[in-house]
Write a protein that holds these residues in place. Structure first.
Motif, short mmCIF file in Angstrom:
data_model
loop_
_atom_site.label_atom_id
_atom_site.label_comp_id
_atom_site.label_asym_id
_atom_site.label_seq_id
_atom_site.Cartn_x
_atom_site.Cartn_y
_atom_site.Cartn_z
N ARG A 10 0.84 -1.20 0.00
CA ARG A 10 0.00 0.00 0.00
C ARG A 10 0.87 1.24 0.00
O ARG A 10 2.09 1.16 0.13
N ASN A 11 0.22 2.38 -0.13
CA ASN A 11 0.92 3.65 -0.06
C ASN A 11 1.11 4.06 1.39
O ASN A 11 0.32 3.73 2.26
N TYR A 12 2.17 4.80 1.62
CA TYR A 12 2.51 5.35 2.94
C TYR A 12 1.41 6.29 3.42
O TYR A 12 0.80 7.02 2.64
N LYS A 13 1.17 6.25 4.74
CA LYS A 13 0.28 7.20 5.41
C LYS A 13 1.09 7.90 6.50
O LYS A 13 2.05 7.33 7.04
N ASP A 14 0.69 9.10 6.83
CA ASP A 14 1.42 9.90 7.81
C ASP A 14 1.63 9.17 9.14
O ASP A 14 2.68 9.29 9.76
N GLU A 15 0.66 8.37 9.55
CA GLU A 15 0.78 7.65 10.82
C GLU A 15 1.79 6.50 10.78
O GLU A 15 2.10 5.89 11.80
N ASP A 16 2.34 6.20 9.61
CA ASP A 16 3.35 5.15 9.46
C ASP A 16 4.75 5.63 9.83
O ASP A 16 5.68 4.83 9.88
N TYR A 17 4.91 6.92 10.07
CA TYR A 17 6.25 7.49 10.16
C TYR A 17 7.18 6.77 11.14
O TYR A 17 8.31 6.43 10.78
N LYS A 36 12.43 13.12 7.30
CA LYS A 36 11.65 13.73 8.38
C LYS A 36 10.16 13.58 8.08
O LYS A 36 9.74 13.57 6.92
N LYS A 37 9.38 13.49 9.13
CA LYS A 37 7.95 13.29 9.00
C LYS A 37 7.30 14.37 8.13
O LYS A 37 6.50 14.08 7.26
N GLU A 38 7.67 15.62 8.35
CA GLU A 38 7.05 16.70 7.59
C GLU A 38 7.44 16.66 6.11
O GLU A 38 6.64 17.02 5.24
N ILE A 39 8.63 16.17 5.82
CA ILE A 39 9.05 16.04 4.42
C ILE A 39 8.28 14.89 3.76
O ILE A 39 7.81 15.03 2.62
N LYS A 41 5.35 13.87 4.60
CA LYS A 41 3.97 14.33 4.45
C LYS A 41 3.82 15.18 3.18
O LYS A 41 2.88 14.98 2.40
N ARG A 42 4.75 16.11 2.96
CA ARG A 42 4.70 16.91 1.73
C ARG A 42 4.88 16.04 0.49
O ARG A 42 4.24 16.24 -0.53
N LYS A 43 5.75 15.06 0.61
CA LYS A 43 6.03 14.15 -0.51
C LYS A 43 4.75 13.43 -0.94
O LYS A 43 4.42 13.39 -2.12
N ILE A 44 4.02 12.88 0.01
CA ILE A 44 2.82 12.12 -0.37
C ILE A 44 1.65 13.05 -0.72
O ILE A 44 0.74 12.63 -1.42
N GLU A 45 1.67 14.28 -0.23
CA GLU A 45 0.65 15.24 -0.67
C GLU A 45 0.84 15.56 -2.15
O GLU A 45 -0.13 15.71 -2.89
N ASN A 46 2.09 15.64 -2.60
CA ASN A 46 2.40 15.95 -4.00
C ASN A 46 2.31 14.73 -4.90
O ASN A 46 1.99 14.85 -6.08
N TYR A 47 2.63 13.57 -4.39
CA TYR A 47 2.65 12.33 -5.18
C TYR A 47 2.30 11.18 -4.23
O TYR A 47 3.19 10.55 -3.67
N PRO A 48 1.00 10.92 -4.02
CA PRO A 48 0.56 9.94 -3.02
C PRO A 48 1.15 8.54 -3.18
O PRO A 48 1.28 7.82 -2.20
N GLU A 49 1.55 8.17 -4.40
CA GLU A 49 2.07 6.83 -4.63
C GLU A 49 3.60 6.76 -4.57
O GLU A 49 4.20 5.78 -4.98
N SER A 50 4.23 7.78 -4.01
CA SER A 50 5.69 7.87 -4.05
C SER A 50 6.41 7.11 -2.93
O SER A 50 7.63 6.93 -3.00
N ILE A 51 5.70 6.68 -1.92
CA ILE A 51 6.30 5.83 -0.89
C ILE A 51 5.45 4.58 -0.80
O ILE A 51 4.27 4.64 -0.43
N ILE A 52 6.04 3.46 -1.16
CA ILE A 52 5.33 2.19 -1.20
C ILE A 52 5.75 1.38 0.03
O ILE A 52 6.93 1.23 0.32
N ILE A 53 4.75 0.85 0.71
CA ILE A 53 4.95 0.11 1.95
C ILE A 53 4.53 -1.34 1.76
O ILE A 53 3.49 -1.62 1.18
N ALA A 54 5.34 -2.26 2.29
CA ALA A 54 4.95 -3.67 2.41
C ALA A 54 4.72 -3.90 3.90
O ALA A 54 5.54 -3.51 4.73
N GLU A 55 3.59 -4.51 4.22
CA GLU A 55 3.31 -4.74 5.64
C GLU A 55 2.73 -6.14 5.85
O GLU A 55 2.14 -6.73 4.94
N GLU A 56 2.92 -6.62 7.05
CA GLU A 56 2.33 -7.88 7.48
C GLU A 56 1.81 -7.65 8.90
O GLU A 56 2.54 -7.13 9.75
#
Length: 145
Positions: A10-17, A36-39, A41-56
């Motif tokens: 999935r895509n990164y969410k702010d609470e994943d920091y 940094k968390k604020e960076i 946050k700005r990154k995913i506001e501009n490009y929501p799919e730019s941080i991809i997370i694998a989770e279990e």
């Protein structure tokens, strides 16, 4: 043989920091100036799919970042938790990152990897990345998409 329970991509969410920061730290790629968390946050506001997370089980086990400025897109910060490595998670993350960049019309992707990070350099070479040059202890790799 089941490699992992159920992995979710999935895509990164702010609470994943905090979990993501910890993964980057244990992987030796955390950068106190840009990770940094604020960076993020700005990154995913501009490009929501730019941080991809694998989770279990709601635990982050891997990640990969995209930088796409339409000039020379980058794949960065590939990390997988040590106890999940060599199970295909990094390959899946790379495939998804490449698909996303290709879907935006990109025909090449590049990486910057610390020259001492031989594990990532070897892994990326197996994925078709080719070393272009080494600059200031960082290796520049590239791959046609």
């Amino acid at each position: 043989m089941q490699i992992f329970k159920i992995m979710n991509i999935r895509n990164y969410k702010d609470e994943d920091y905090s979990q993501l920061k910890h993964l980057l730290e244990i992987s030796g790629i955390y950068n106190k100036y840009i990770d940094k968390k604020e960076i993020f946050k700005r990154k995913i506001e501009n490009y929501p799919e730019s941080i991809i997370i694998a989770e279990e089980d709601n635990n982050i086990i891997g990640c990969i970042f995209l930088i796409d400025d339409s000039w020379n897109p980058f794949i960065m910060h590939l990390a997988v938790r040590p106890n999940y490595r060599n199970k295909g998670i990094g390959s899946i993350l790379c495939q998804i990152a490449e698909q996303r960049l290709r879907a935006k019309g990109n025909i090449v992707a590049s990486c910057l990897v610390g020259e001492n990070n031989s594990k990532n350099l070897d892994f990326l070479a197996k994925k078709g990345m080719k070393v272009k040059r080494s600059i200031y202890k960082v290796v520049f790799l590239s791959k046609d998409l």
